[in-house]
Enzyme design. Structure first.
Site, PDB file in Angstrom:
ATOM      1  N   HIS A   7       1.116  -1.098  -0.381  1.00 58.85           N
ATOM      2  CA  HIS A   7      -0.115   0.044  -0.071  1.00 58.85           C
ATOM      3  C   HIS A   7       1.133   1.385  -0.009  1.00 58.85           C
ATOM      4  CE1 HIS A   7      -4.236  -1.888   1.768  1.00 58.85           C
ATOM      5  NE2 HIS A   7      -3.687  -2.545   0.454  1.00 58.85           N
ATOM      6  N   TYR A   9      -9.204   5.435   7.409  1.00 51.37           N
ATOM      7  CA  TYR A   9      -9.272   5.620   9.080  1.00 51.37           C
ATOM      8  C   TYR A   9     -10.994   6.882   9.038  1.00 51.37           C
ATOM      9  CZ  TYR A   9      -5.144   3.353   9.751  1.00 51.37           C
ATOM     10  OH  TYR A   9      -4.083   2.711  10.754  1.00 51.37           O
ATOM     11  N   PRO A  56      -4.021   0.440  18.613  1.00 45.34           N
ATOM     12  CA  PRO A  56      -3.219   0.232  17.747  1.00 45.34           C
ATOM     13  C   PRO A  56      -3.598   0.987  16.231  1.00 45.34           C
ATOM     14  CG  PRO A  56      -5.718  -0.432  18.429  1.00 45.34           C
ATOM     15  CD  PRO A  56      -4.890   0.225  19.278  1.00 45.34           C
ATOM     16  N   LYS A 101       1.527   0.355  15.211  1.00 44.88           N
ATOM     17  CA  LYS A 101       2.729   0.144  15.146  1.00 44.88           C
ATOM     18  C   LYS A 101       2.955  -1.030  16.204  1.00 44.88           C
ATOM     19  CE  LYS A 101       4.128   3.541  13.135  1.00 44.88           C
ATOM     20  NZ  LYS A 101       3.910   3.144  11.578  1.00 44.88           N
ATOM     21  N   TYR A 118       3.957   6.939   9.397  1.00 46.62           N
ATOM     22  CA  TYR A 118       3.233   5.304   9.399  1.00 46.62           C
ATOM     23  C   TYR A 118       4.106   5.034   8.903  1.00 46.62           C
ATOM     24  CZ  TYR A 118      -1.507   2.613   8.596  1.00 46.62           C
ATOM     25  OH  TYR A 118      -2.279   2.391   8.325  1.00 46.62           O
TER      26      TYR A 118
HETATM   27  P1  RFL Z   1       2.508 -11.056  21.905  1.00 47.90           P
HETATM   28  O1  RFL Z   1       1.774 -11.542  20.376  1.00 47.90           O
HETATM   29  O2  RFL Z   1       1.475 -10.751  23.204  1.00 47.90           O
HETATM   30  O3  RFL Z   1       3.352 -12.490  21.996  1.00 47.90           O
HETATM   31  C1  RFL Z   1       3.461 -12.802  24.087  1.00 47.90           C
HETATM   32  C2  RFL Z   1       3.968 -14.928  23.280  1.00 47.90           C
HETATM   33  O4  RFL Z   1       4.136 -14.834  25.202  1.00 47.90           O
HETATM   34  C3  RFL Z   1       3.346 -15.794  25.656  1.00 47.90           C
HETATM   35  N1  RFL Z   1       3.039 -15.487  27.240  1.00 47.90           N
HETATM   36  C4  RFL Z   1       3.497 -16.424  27.754  1.00 47.90           C
HETATM   37  N2  RFL Z   1       4.959 -17.338  27.416  1.00 47.90           N
HETATM   38  C5  RFL Z   1       5.088 -18.044  28.490  1.00 47.90           C
HETATM   39  N3  RFL Z   1       4.819 -18.331  30.106  1.00 47.90           N
HETATM   40  C6  RFL Z   1       4.515 -16.884  30.269  1.00 47.90           C
HETATM   41  N4  RFL Z   1       4.223 -16.132  31.795  1.00 47.90           N
HETATM   42  C7  RFL Z   1       3.885 -15.492  29.531  1.00 47.90           C
HETATM   43  N5  RFL Z   1       3.020 -14.677  29.673  1.00 47.90           N
HETATM   44  C8  RFL Z   1       2.494 -14.576  27.960  1.00 47.90           C
HETATM   45  C9  RFL Z   1       2.017 -15.126  24.885  1.00 47.90           C
HETATM   46  O5  RFL Z   1       0.431 -16.665  25.000  1.00 47.90           O
HETATM   47  C10 RFL Z   1       2.225 -14.740  23.683  1.00 47.90           C
HETATM   48  O6  RFL Z   1       1.860 -16.108  22.910  1.00 47.90           O
HETATM   49  O7  RFL Z   1       3.758 -10.176  22.013  1.00 47.90           O
HETATM   50  P2  RFL Z   1       4.881  -9.741  21.069  1.00 47.90           P
HETATM   51  O8  RFL Z   1       5.332 -10.777  19.966  1.00 47.90           O
HETATM   52  O9  RFL Z   1       5.721  -8.530  21.349  1.00 47.90           O
HETATM   53  O10 RFL Z   1       4.218  -9.390  19.663  1.00 47.90           O
HETATM   54  C11 RFL Z   1       3.361  -7.541  19.629  1.00 47.90           C
HETATM   55  C12 RFL Z   1       2.163  -7.574  19.197  1.00 47.90           C
HETATM   56  O11 RFL Z   1       1.268  -8.792  18.891  1.00 47.90           O
HETATM   57  C13 RFL Z   1       1.092  -6.546  19.222  1.00 47.90           C
HETATM   58  O12 RFL Z   1       2.383  -5.238  19.383  1.00 47.90           O
HETATM   59  C14 RFL Z   1       0.523  -5.787  17.439  1.00 47.90           C
HETATM   60  O13 RFL Z   1      -0.610  -7.464  17.978  1.00 47.90           O
HETATM   61  C15 RFL Z   1      -0.090  -4.425  18.038  1.00 47.90           C
HETATM   62  N6  RFL Z   1      -1.485  -4.705  16.760  1.00 47.90           N
HETATM   63  C16 RFL Z   1      -0.554  -3.688  15.504  1.00 47.90           C
HETATM   64  N7  RFL Z   1       0.505  -3.595  15.610  1.00 47.90           N
HETATM   65  C17 RFL Z   1       1.264  -3.074  14.506  1.00 47.90           C
HETATM   66  O14 RFL Z   1       2.879  -3.399  14.255  1.00 47.90           O
HETATM   67  N8  RFL Z   1       0.112  -3.162  13.090  1.00 47.90           N
HETATM   68  C18 RFL Z   1      -1.119  -3.360  13.709  1.00 47.90           C
HETATM   69  O15 RFL Z   1      -1.697  -3.301  12.154  1.00 47.90           O
HETATM   70  C19 RFL Z   1      -1.758  -3.724  14.392  1.00 47.90           C
HETATM   71  N9  RFL Z   1      -2.767  -4.035  15.054  1.00 47.90           N
HETATM   72  C20 RFL Z   1      -2.429  -4.675  17.472  1.00 47.90           C
HETATM   73  C21 RFL Z   1      -3.517  -4.169  16.251  1.00 47.90           C
HETATM   74  C22 RFL Z   1      -2.736  -5.325  18.381  1.00 47.90           C
HETATM   75  C23 RFL Z   1      -4.210  -5.678  18.277  1.00 47.90           C
HETATM   76  N10 RFL Z   1      -5.484  -6.019  19.366  1.00 47.90           N
HETATM   77  C24 RFL Z   1      -6.257  -7.013  19.884  1.00 47.90           C
HETATM   78  C25 RFL Z   1      -4.305  -5.654  21.324  1.00 47.90           C
HETATM   79  C26 RFL Z   1      -4.921  -4.542  16.318  1.00 47.90           C
HETATM   80  C27 RFL Z   1      -5.177  -5.244  17.108  1.00 47.90           C
HETATM   81  C28 RFL Z   1      -6.589  -5.192  17.744  1.00 47.90           C
HETATM   82  C1  PHB Z   2      -5.672  -4.716  11.483  1.00 42.22           C
HETATM   83  O1  PHB Z   2      -6.592  -4.777   9.959  1.00 42.22           O
HETATM   84  O2  PHB Z   2      -5.800  -5.323  12.360  1.00 42.22           O
HETATM   85  C2  PHB Z   2      -4.756  -2.903  11.444  1.00 42.22           C
HETATM   86  C3  PHB Z   2      -4.923  -2.328  10.856  1.00 42.22           C
HETATM   87  C4  PHB Z   2      -4.482  -0.657  10.922  1.00 42.22           C
HETATM   88  C5  PHB Z   2      -4.709  -0.486  12.169  1.00 42.22           C
HETATM   89  C6  PHB Z   2      -4.624  -1.577  13.042  1.00 42.22           C
HETATM   90  C7  PHB Z   2      -5.293  -2.492  12.882  1.00 42.22           C
HETATM   91  O3  PHB Z   2      -4.294   0.794  12.157  1.00 42.22           O
END
Ligand code: RFL
Ligand code: PHB
Length: 391
Positions: free
Chosen positions: A72, A202, A294, A298, A386
């Site tokens: 994109h 957005y 989110p 980032k 971004y």
């Molecule tokens: P995670 O993904 O939470 O993984 C951590 C892992 O550790 C395990 N764990 C344990 N293992 C052993 N012993 C314990 N005591 C433990 N406690 C926990 C967990 O089960 C898990 O498997 O962290 P990590 O790896 O640092 O990754 C971070 C990302 O997952 C997170 O920052 C993103 O998902 C945030 N996020 C987005 N980030 C982006 O860069 N672009 C996006 O478009 C974006 N959209 C989002 C998002 C997060 C969202 N939510 C649900 C918070 C959209 C949403 C809706």
């Molecule tokens: C997503 O596709 O889940 C998504 C995309 C952009 C964002 C957050 C989440 O800023």
């Protein structure tokens, strides 16, 4: 059992670190609370910065990403009922983002780890405890199939997310935390329907924020802002689609194809940073150390940049016998983290309806958006952040 780096958590941070270390010949073991299927079932991020795709290239796990990822060069901002495109590619001298689900990134990393025969211990529940990371011989203990195990290592990488054991194992006095909780969450839905537009929309509306995103040409991800205490169970699919429709412009409304949800959940919005990110031989990376709302997409990208710095620090330690990378890890990460925190807070504040801000607040947001889309300087600042700031 003994390894060089014990990694706690098999989310994107842990898996990516494991892969980068493996490529550099550094032995590592991952210990994960959940099963692999559970980890793959979490629907989260969708937008990857160039820094992240470069790292996946470096790990040799990007074949599917390049085949299926959607490149994109812009995003659309919807306010006062009309859409305005931010041409990120032109404003940043050619930079883009790639839309490719976190689930797929995790899948690719898990497959590579399996193919290389690297050890990942899944389903250890809450049994992990960390020991002696203030000395030269840290240890990780955990229970698997009713048996206690001990993993001796040189370093522990805490990649276990916001609710993990790593940050919680640090003495309270050694940590400073900074936090902001927003008075709303995102209700998200995943559905096998084509995207509304070929780029992300957005939306700032009087009824709150909305986001139209995607995973592929046939699978879409949508979000609407809801009060923080809202439950996904309270929303039928129809209620979701109706609410989303009211927050779109007429053309997007016409293009919206609805269908049954594959997943529906509410994510709270929070900004959080724990400082420092190193305690002796324990290092925090990704959501274990910081959370962003989110809106700026980032979270996963920051996790990737932490892991880049951390793998480089371990490589310096083993290969060059230098402690410089390890010593500067926290400071280096936090500089980038705080810039992403600032951007995510700003974009969240600009796009959401705040309960206390009233109509005055709405008018100010609309004026800022109007300025943003009309000013090359302001659009460039948005675009630069971004697509991702340089490492
Ligand atoms: P995670 O993904 O939470 O993984 C951590 C892992 O550790 C395990 N764990 C344990 N293992 C052993 N012993 C314990 N005591 C433990 N406690 C926990 C967990 O089960 C898990 O498997 O962290 P990590 O790896 O640092 O990754 C971070 C990302 O997952 C997170 O920052 C993103 O998902 C945030 N996020 C987005 N980030 C982006 O860069 N672009 C996006 O478009 C974006 N959209 C989002 C998002 C997060 C969202 N939510 C649900 C918070 C959209 C949403 C809706
Ligand atoms: C997503 O596709 O889940 C998504 C995309 C952009 C964002 C957050 C989440 O800023």
């Amino acid at each position: 059992m003994r390894t060089q780096v014990a990694i706690i958590g098999a989310g994107p941070s842990g898996l990516l670190l494991g892969q980068l270390l493996f490529k550099a010949g550094i032995d590592n073991v991952i210990i994960e609370r959940q099963s692999a299927d559970y980890v793959l079932g979490r629907i989260r991020a969708g937008v990857l910065e160039q820094v992240t795709t470069d790292l996946l290239d470096e790990c040799g796990v990007s074949a599917r990403l390049h085949e299926q990822g959607l490149v994109h060069g812009g995003i659309e901002l919807l306010f006062k009922g009309a859409r305005h495109r931010i041409d990120m590619r032109t404003l940043t001298g050619g930079k883009t983002v790639t839309v490719y689900g976190q689930t797929e990134v995790t899948h690719d990393l898990m497959d590579a780890r399996k193919a290389e025969g690297l050890t990942t211990v899944y389903s250890v529940g809450n049994s992990v405890t960390l020991h002696d990371f203030d000395g030269a011989n840290p240890k990780v203990r955990y229970m698997k199939d009713g048996q206690q195990h001990e993993l001796e290592c040189d370093f522990i990488a805490g990649c276990d997310g916001y609710h993990g054991v790593s940050r919680a194992s640090v003495p309270e006095a050694a940590l400073t935390t900074y936090e902001k909780v927003y008075p709303f969450g995102w209700l998200g839905i995943l559905a096998d329907v084509p995207p509304v537009s070929h780029e992300l929309i957005y939306a700032n509306t009087g009824r709150g924020f909305a986001l139209c995103s995607m995973r592929s040409p046939t699978r879409s991800r949508f979000y609407v802002q809801v009060p923080m205490e809202e439950k996904a169970e309270n929303w039928t699919d129809d209620a979701f689609w109706n609410e989303l429709r009211t927050r779109l412009d007429p053309q997007a409304r016409d293009h919206l194809v609805t269908g049954p949800s594959l997943e529906k959940s509410v994510a709270p919005l929070r900004s959080f940073v724990a400082e420092p990110m190193r305690f002796g031989r324990l290092f925090l990376a990704g959501d274990a150390a910081h959370i962003v709302p989110p809106t700026g997409a980032k979270g996963l990208n920051l996790a990737a940049s932490d892991v880049k710095y951390l793998s480089a620090a371990f490589i310096e330690h083993y290969r060059d016998k230098s402690s410089a990378g390890v010593d500067h890890y926290s400071e280096k990460c936090l500089r980038r983290v705080w810039k992403a925190e600032r951007f995510s807070w700003w974009f969240t504040s600009l796009m959401h309806r705040f309960p206390d801000a009233g109509e005055f607040g709405q008018k100010l947001q609309e004026a800022e958006l109007d300025y943003l889309v009309g000013s090359k300087a302001a659009s460039t600042a948005l675009a630069e952040n971004y697509v991702g700031l340089p490492l």
